[in-house]
Scaffold this motif. Structure first.
Motif, PDB file in Angstrom:
ATOM      1  N   ILE A 176       0.840  -1.200   0.000  1.00  0.00           N
ATOM      2  CA  ILE A 176       0.000   0.000   0.000  1.00  0.00           C
ATOM      3  C   ILE A 176       0.877   1.252   0.000  1.00  0.00           C
ATOM      4  CG2 ILE A 176      -1.655   1.338   1.362  1.00  0.00           C
ATOM      5  CD1 ILE A 176      -2.829  -1.334   2.305  1.00  0.00           C
ATOM      6  N   ALA A 177       1.915   1.223   0.841  1.00  0.00           N
ATOM      7  CA  ALA A 177       2.831   2.367   0.895  1.00  0.00           C
ATOM      8  C   ALA A 177       3.545   2.559  -0.437  1.00  0.00           C
ATOM      9  CB  ALA A 177       3.852   2.164   2.016  1.00  0.00           C
ATOM     10  N   GLY A 178       3.883   1.466  -1.100  1.00  0.00           N
ATOM     11  CA  GLY A 178       4.556   1.562  -2.396  1.00  0.00           C
ATOM     12  C   GLY A 178       3.655   2.117  -3.482  1.00  0.00           C
ATOM     13  N   LEU A 179       2.391   1.685  -3.491  1.00  0.00           N
ATOM     14  CA  LEU A 179       1.448   2.223  -4.466  1.00  0.00           C
ATOM     15  C   LEU A 179       1.287   3.727  -4.282  1.00  0.00           C
ATOM     16  CD1 LEU A 179      -1.264  -0.579  -4.358  1.00  0.00           C
ATOM     17  CD2 LEU A 179       0.114   0.047  -6.349  1.00  0.00           C
ATOM     18  N   ALA A 180       1.186   4.145  -3.028  1.00  0.00           N
ATOM     19  CA  ALA A 180       1.070   5.581  -2.761  1.00  0.00           C
ATOM     20  C   ALA A 180       2.332   6.309  -3.198  1.00  0.00           C
ATOM     21  CB  ALA A 180       0.806   5.809  -1.279  1.00  0.00           C
ATOM     22  N   THR A 201      11.380  13.857  -6.361  1.00  0.00           N
ATOM     23  CA  THR A 201      10.215  13.709  -5.496  1.00  0.00           C
ATOM     24  C   THR A 201       9.290  14.891  -5.675  1.00  0.00           C
ATOM     25  OG1 THR A 201       9.472  13.585  -3.202  1.00  0.00           O
ATOM     26  CG2 THR A 201      11.484  14.809  -3.614  1.00  0.00           C
ATOM     27  N   LEU A 202       8.027  14.674  -5.367  1.00  0.00           N
ATOM     28  CA  LEU A 202       7.040  15.742  -5.448  1.00  0.00           C
ATOM     29  C   LEU A 202       6.805  16.397  -4.095  1.00  0.00           C
ATOM     30  CD1 LEU A 202       4.394  14.092  -7.804  1.00  0.00           C
ATOM     31  CD2 LEU A 202       6.106  15.806  -8.366  1.00  0.00           C
ATOM     32  N   LYS A 203       7.612  16.031  -3.088  1.00  0.00           N
ATOM     33  CA  LYS A 203       7.475  16.612  -1.753  1.00  0.00           C
ATOM     34  C   LYS A 203       6.066  16.399  -1.205  1.00  0.00           C
ATOM     35  CE  LYS A 203      11.636  18.569  -1.648  1.00  0.00           C
ATOM     36  NZ  LYS A 203      12.117  18.298  -2.991  1.00  0.00           N
ATOM     37  N   GLY A 204       5.724  15.130  -0.962  1.00  0.00           N
ATOM     38  CA  GLY A 204       4.427  14.799  -0.396  1.00  0.00           C
ATOM     39  C   GLY A 204       4.301  15.264   1.037  1.00  0.00           C
ATOM     40  N   PRO A 205       3.153  15.007   1.677  1.00  0.00           N
ATOM     41  CA  PRO A 205       2.940  15.495   3.039  1.00  0.00           C
ATOM     42  C   PRO A 205       3.843  14.773   4.038  1.00  0.00           C
ATOM     43  CG  PRO A 205       1.182  14.007   2.405  1.00  0.00           C
ATOM     44  CD  PRO A 205       2.000  14.258   1.166  1.00  0.00           C
ATOM     45  N   PRO A 206       4.168  15.412   5.158  1.00  0.00           N
ATOM     46  CA  PRO A 206       4.928  14.743   6.213  1.00  0.00           C
ATOM     47  C   PRO A 206       4.186  13.499   6.685  1.00  0.00           C
ATOM     48  CG  PRO A 206       4.879  17.103   6.597  1.00  0.00           C
ATOM     49  CD  PRO A 206       3.939  16.841   5.464  1.00  0.00           C
ATOM     50  N   LEU A 207       4.932  12.454   7.030  1.00  0.00           N
ATOM     51  CA  LEU A 207       4.337  11.171   7.387  1.00  0.00           C
ATOM     52  C   LEU A 207       3.386  11.279   8.572  1.00  0.00           C
ATOM     53  CD1 LEU A 207       4.218   8.110   6.939  1.00  0.00           C
ATOM     54  CD2 LEU A 207       6.202   7.900   8.440  1.00  0.00           C
ATOM     55  N   LEU A 208       3.716  12.119   9.548  1.00  0.00           N
ATOM     56  CA  LEU A 208       2.912  12.217  10.768  1.00  0.00           C
ATOM     57  C   LEU A 208       1.914  13.370  10.731  1.00  0.00           C
ATOM     58  CD1 LEU A 208       5.652  11.438  13.446  1.00  0.00           C
ATOM     59  CD2 LEU A 208       4.061   9.865  12.323  1.00  0.00           C
ATOM     60  N   SER A 209       1.699  13.942   9.571  1.00  0.00           N
ATOM     61  CA  SER A 209       0.757  15.052   9.464  1.00  0.00           C
ATOM     62  C   SER A 209      -0.668  14.535   9.371  1.00  0.00           C
ATOM     63  CB  SER A 209       1.078  15.897   8.233  1.00  0.00           C
ATOM     64  OG  SER A 209       0.799  15.163   7.050  1.00  0.00           O
ATOM     65  N   ALA A 210      -1.621  15.426   9.570  1.00  0.00           N
ATOM     66  CA  ALA A 210      -3.039  15.055   9.490  1.00  0.00           C
ATOM     67  C   ALA A 210      -3.436  14.688   8.067  1.00  0.00           C
ATOM     68  CB  ALA A 210      -3.899  16.212   9.996  1.00  0.00           C
ATOM     69  N   ARG A 211      -2.709  15.194   7.069  1.00  0.00           N
ATOM     70  CA  ARG A 211      -3.020  14.915   5.665  1.00  0.00           C
ATOM     71  C   ARG A 211      -2.512  13.558   5.201  1.00  0.00           C
ATOM     72  NH1 ARG A 211      -0.308  18.421   2.045  1.00  0.00           N
ATOM     73  NH2 ARG A 211       1.268  18.778   3.634  1.00  0.00           N
ATOM     74  N   ALA A 212      -1.572  12.960   5.928  1.00  0.00           N
ATOM     75  CA  ALA A 212      -0.911  11.747   5.461  1.00  0.00           C
ATOM     76  C   ALA A 212      -1.855  10.559   5.279  1.00  0.00           C
ATOM     77  CB  ALA A 212       0.231  11.384   6.405  1.00  0.00           C
ATOM     78  N   PRO A 213      -2.744  10.228   6.225  1.00  0.00           N
ATOM     79  CA  PRO A 213      -3.613   9.053   6.028  1.00  0.00           C
ATOM     80  C   PRO A 213      -4.487   9.163   4.778  1.00  0.00           C
ATOM     81  CG  PRO A 213      -3.628   9.727   8.328  1.00  0.00           C
ATOM     82  CD  PRO A 213      -2.930  10.812   7.565  1.00  0.00           C
ATOM     83  N   VAL A 214      -5.070  10.354   4.561  1.00  0.00           N
ATOM     84  CA  VAL A 214      -5.911  10.535   3.377  1.00  0.00           C
ATOM     85  C   VAL A 214      -5.068  10.426   2.109  1.00  0.00           C
ATOM     86  CG1 VAL A 214      -7.379  12.166   2.142  1.00  0.00           C
ATOM     87  CG2 VAL A 214      -7.567  11.958   4.631  1.00  0.00           C
ATOM     88  N   ALA A 215      -3.881  11.033   2.121  1.00  0.00           N
ATOM     89  CA  ALA A 215      -3.005  10.974   0.955  1.00  0.00           C
ATOM     90  C   ALA A 215      -2.551   9.545   0.675  1.00  0.00           C
ATOM     91  CB  ALA A 215      -1.794  11.878   1.165  1.00  0.00           C
ATOM     92  N   LEU A 216      -2.299   8.775   1.729  1.00  0.00           N
ATOM     93  CA  LEU A 216      -1.864   7.385   1.568  1.00  0.00           C
ATOM     94  C   LEU A 216      -2.928   6.575   0.839  1.00  0.00           C
ATOM     95  CD1 LEU A 216       0.172   5.105   2.253  1.00  0.00           C
ATOM     96  CD2 LEU A 216      -1.121   4.745   4.353  1.00  0.00           C
TER      97      LEU A 216
END
Length: 222
Positions: free
Chosen positions: A60-64, A150-165
Motif C-alpha cells: 500500500i505504501a509503495g502504491l502511494a 520527489t514531489l514533496k508529499g505530506p509529512p508522514l505524521l501530518s493530518a493529511r498523510a492518512p488521506v493521501a496514503l
C-alpha cells in the motif's frame, strides 16, 4: 537542520520486513518438511502471517509512493511499473501460501513456491535499488528540473498523510492497471532498459505532453 519524514519515504522504510520475514517462513517450511519437525512448521505459520501482513502494508505504501515521486522518463516510469507488478505477484503468492498454511501443514510444493516468490522479490528489490541509486527516483536532493526526484508529499505524521496514503494508493492501482493494458494491447511497449538488465538511452527524456499529469502528479494517470 531537522526534516520531517515524508509520506513517500514510508515504503522504503517498511519494505525490509516482508523481504526478511517471507524468505524466513519459506525456509522454515522447508526445514519442517525435510526433518518432520512440527515445531518448525508452527513457527513458519506465524512468520508467514507476519510477513504477509507486513507485505500488504509495504505494498500500500509503495502504491502511494508511486504517485508521490517525479518519474518523467519512460525508462524510470516503466521500471517503477515492473517493480510494482512484480511485488504484486509476490504478495499474491504470499497470500495464497499463508491461506494454505493457516489450515494445513507445509508441503514441499508450498515451500518451493514460497522460495520462488522470494526469488522474484530479489529481482523487484534490485529494480527498486536501480530506481533510487541509478535514476534518482524519490530523492529529495534532485534538481527541480530533473526528470526524477520527489514531489514533496505530506509529512508522514501530518493530518493529511492518512488521506493521501489511501488516495495515492488507489491512484497507483489505477495506474498499474492502465499501464498493463497499454502493454497487453501493444499501444505503448516497455521502455528500453526498464527491466534493469541493460542501460536505457531515454533515461533523461521527459514524457510526451499528452502523458503529463492533470492532478498535480507527474506519474501518467489512467
Amino acid at each position: 537542520m531537522k526534516r520531517e519524514m515524508l509520506l513517500h519515504e514510508l515504503h522504503p522504510s517498511v519494505v525490509h520486513a516482508p523481504l526478511a520475514l517471507l524468505p524466513t517462513a519459506a525456509v522454515a517450511d522447508l526445514i519442517a518438511v525435510t526433518t518432520g519437525d512440527r515445531a518448525w512448521a508452527k513457527v513458519a505459520r506465524r512468520v508467514w502471517v507476519a510477513g504477509t501482513l507486513s507485505g500488504v502494508f509495504a505494498g500500500i505504501a509503495g502504491l502511494a509512493a508511486s504517485q508521490e515521486v517525479r518519474v518523467d522518463s519512460p525508462r524510470a516510469r516503466d521500471m517503477t511499473f515492473l517493480h510494482g507488478v512484480g511485488n504484486t505477484l509476490v504478495l499474491l503468492g504470499a497470500l495464497g501460501v499463508t491461506g494454505f498454511r493457516l489450515k494445513r501443514e507445509p508441503t514441499l510444493t508450498t515451500a518451493v513456491l514460497g522460495l520462488s516468490a522470494c526469488g522474484l522479490a530479489l529481482y523487484t528489490a534490485s529494480l527498486g535499488g536501480k530506481m533510487v541509486y541509478e535514476l534518482g527516483v524519490g530523492i529529495n536532493a534532485m534538481p527541480e528540473d530533473a526528470p526524477q526526484g520527489t514531489l514533496k508529499g505530506p509529512p508522514l505524521l501530518s493530518a493529511r498523510a492518512p488521506v493521501a496514503l489511501v488516495r495515492d494508493a488507489l491512484q497507483g492501482v489505477k495506474w498499474l492497471v492502465s499501464r498493463a493494458r497499454e502493454l497487453l494491447t501493444g499501444e505503448r511497449p516497455l521502455a528500453p532498459g526498464a527491466e534493469g538488465l541493460r542501460s536505457g538511452e531515454d533515461a533523461t527524456l521527459p514524457l510526451p505532453l499528452e502523458l503529463s499529469p492533470t492532478s498535480g502528479h507527474t506519474m501518467p494517470q489512467a
